[in-house]
Scaffold this active site. Structure first.
Site, PDB file in Angstrom:
ATOM      1  N   LYS A 120      40.078 -27.692 -92.656  1.00  0.00           N
ATOM      2  CA  LYS A 120      38.959 -26.900 -93.171  1.00  0.00           C
ATOM      3  C   LYS A 120      39.123 -26.567 -94.652  1.00  0.00           C
ATOM      4  O   LYS A 120      38.148 -26.343 -95.352  1.00  0.00           O
ATOM      5  CB  LYS A 120      38.774 -25.642 -92.337  1.00  0.00           C
TER       6      LYS A 120
HETATM    7  C1  LIG Z   1      37.710 -26.682 -86.891  1.00  0.00           C
HETATM    8  C2  LIG Z   1      38.749 -27.575 -86.306  1.00  0.00           C
HETATM    9  C3  LIG Z   1      38.417 -28.697 -85.513  1.00  0.00           C
HETATM   10  C4  LIG Z   1      36.991 -29.014 -85.119  1.00  0.00           C
HETATM   11  O1  LIG Z   1      36.216 -29.456 -86.205  1.00  0.00           O
HETATM   12  P1  LIG Z   1      34.611 -29.459 -86.110  1.00  0.00           P
HETATM   13  O2  LIG Z   1      34.159 -29.772 -87.479  1.00  0.00           O
HETATM   14  O3  LIG Z   1      34.224 -28.083 -85.675  1.00  0.00           O
HETATM   15  O4  LIG Z   1      34.229 -30.489 -85.107  1.00  0.00           O
HETATM   16  C5  LIG Z   1      39.437 -29.516 -85.068  1.00  0.00           C
HETATM   17  N1  LIG Z   1      40.724 -29.249 -85.353  1.00  0.00           N
HETATM   18  C6  LIG Z   1      41.087 -28.180 -86.108  1.00  0.00           C
HETATM   19  C7  LIG Z   1      42.525 -27.929 -86.356  1.00  0.00           C
HETATM   20  C8  LIG Z   1      40.120 -27.309 -86.621  1.00  0.00           C
HETATM   21  O5  LIG Z   1      40.494 -26.255 -87.352  1.00  0.00           O
END
Ligand SMILES: *Cc1c(COP(=O)(O)O)cnc(C)c1O
Length: 483
Positions: A120
């Protein structure tokens, strides 16, 4: 470039006009009027670019209302190796998203070397710099209000810390996050970051945020905004690393690849879908879920059936524990040939707690053109995959990446190179790593004893009035000055 709503009843807007907002006024999500196309000559030219130059090339196609020099400055500041240095030993951090080859044709794309050890950061860091730039131009301020169970909140705080004109009010469930996650968030000492630990569960924190957001007068008086995963700028930032990963795993733009993507809210894989629509040779987009398999169910059966929060499991890949996938509407808009009326009909059912089914429509027949495959994974699968990857390659992966690798290997077409997106580092999910391997994951340098740092947070009951009073007391320049 203008942006339109998936529900078709909101005026088209530019990138900076939708940057600070959330949903379109008609309840839809914004998407580009049409996807910019990348020519073969451009792909060839992009192959050798640095991450920052590639990000500038890709984002320039979507952001046409920020002067090129300014955008270049923002992108250069965002994608510098200093920000993404939490890599394993031996990773080439100059690449920003280094590709780690496990064996010929099988790769991990390291997206989690940023400040909070999860992918993120890749988008949120850009968002922080874009917000600061735009607010500065408008002489405006923004108070970001959110609820988090871990990853999103910390990524937002690390992206917004110290930024002019921005404050972050982040609610988290008191005592429910891991010690590492708590330390990551609560040890921030920046004056513009306010951590609020709510006595209750994540849903209680979320309810509080909703209650404040529904008070439109309060919201506009205190310039409250969000940074949730439906923000278009976040999706656009994520498109870049699909290009970067493709170039790193191939030697020519004639080759096809598969990506496997650990998925929750469909934000990450939505960026992959858009990269493919732009012309990147992606032959398969493999969507991996954990036990919360609402998206896998759709791609297998044509039924989209969001679960209630009471039917959402708490798993060992917690960042994928979703009841509905908030970005999924973007993909469905493309799937139905951008028929906004159709999307509105589908979501009027979803928003009323129902489901929709494309099996009996012509869209089921066109679904294969979009190149998706899907599968799901369990706690036992995660343990097996973490162990196998450690034993076979000496590489420790986290629980979410394990879901992606397991489903990716299961579903990839034979012979296709597979790029698995690494969405978090194992250090974030120590407990399950110990369960799988009987040893603790390594921590990146500087984070070894983060739990011992002084912490700064406010404990609060689930009380909307108390929260509003707290925000009102801290959300104006007069009050923050000197605090
Ligand atoms: C947010 C997240 C996801 C999922 O991603 P999306 O964009 O919501 O599909 C997967 N793995 C981790 C570690 C995350 O923080």
């Amino acid at each position: 470039m203008k942006y339109i709503s998936t529900r078709g009843k909101a005026p088209a807007k530019t990138f900076t006009e939708i940057l600070l907002g959330g949903l379109a006024p008609d309840g839809g999500l914004y998407l580009p009027e049409e996807y910019p196309q990348v020519s073969r000559a451009e792909l060839d030219a992009w192959r050798s670019l640095s991450y920052a130059d590639l990000a500038f090339a890709v984002l320039s196609k979507f952001i046409t209302d920020i002067p090129a020099d300014d955008l270049k400055g923002i992108v250069d500041k965002t994608y510098t190796p200093e920000v993404y240095r939490n890599a394993r030993a031996g990773s080439d951090t100059a690449q920003i998203t280094p590709l780690r080859t496990l064996e010929p044709g099988l790769h991990l794309l390291e997206l989690s070397n940023g400040p909070t050890l999860a992918f993120k950061d890749m988008a949120m860091q850009l968002l922080g710099n874009l917000f600061e730039y735009v607010l500065d131009k408008q002489h405006a301020e923004l108070n970001i209000l959110g609820a988090t169970s871990g990853d999103t909140g910390s990524a937002a705080e690390y992206a917004m810390r110290g930024k002019r004109g921005i404050r972050v009010f982040m609610l988290s469930p008191h005592g429910k996050m891991s010690a590492f996650q708590r330390a990551q968030m609560y040890s921030l000492q920046d004056a513009n970051i306010y951590n609020i630990a709510v006595r209750g569960m994540f849903d209680d924190a979320q309810d509080l945020v909703k209650a404040v957001s529904n008070d439109h007068a309060f919201k506009s008086r205190h310039k409250i905004g969000t940074v949730n995963s439906i923000n278009w700028a976040r999706v656009s930032a994520q498109i870049v690393y699909y290009f970067k990963g493709y170039f790193a795993a191939t030697t020519s733009n004639d080759q096809d690849v598969a990506f496997s993507v650990p998925s929750g809210n469909f934000g990450n894989i939505c960026a992959g879908h858009i990269a493919r629509m732009m012309g990147l040779p992606i032959a398969q987009l493999i969507l991996a879920t954990n036990e919360n398999d609402v998206l896998d169910e759709f791609f297998r059966t044509g039924v989209y059936r969001p679960r209630g929060t009471e039917n959402t499991y708490q798993t060992s890949s917690p960042s994928m524990d979703i009841s509905k996938a908030s970005n999924f509407e973007r993909f469905v808009f493309d799937l139905v040939g951008r028929d906004a009326a159709r999307v509105s009909r589908f979501w009027s059912r979803v928003d009323a707690g129902g489901e929709f089914d494309i099996k009996s429509t012509e869209y089921w027949d066109s679904l294969p053109e979009f190149r998706f495959a899907s599968g799901s994974s369990t706690h036992a699968d995660r343990l097996t995959t973490i162990r196998a990857t450690w034993e076979k390659y000496g590489v420790m992966i986290d629980t979410h990446t394990a879901d992606g690798l397991k489903v990716g290997l299961e579903r990839r077409r034979p012979g296709l190179p597979l790029i698995c997106l690494e969405t978090a580092l194992p250090a974030k999910f120590e407990e399950t790593i110990v369960e799988a391997l009987g040893r603790k994951p390594e921590r990146p340098v500087g984070l070894e004893s983060i739990e011992n740092l002084p912490q700064r947070f406010e404990v609060m009951d689930k009380d909307v009035d108390q929260l509003k009073a707290y925000i009102a007391a801290h959300a104006t320049s007069e009050h923050t000055a000197g605090s």
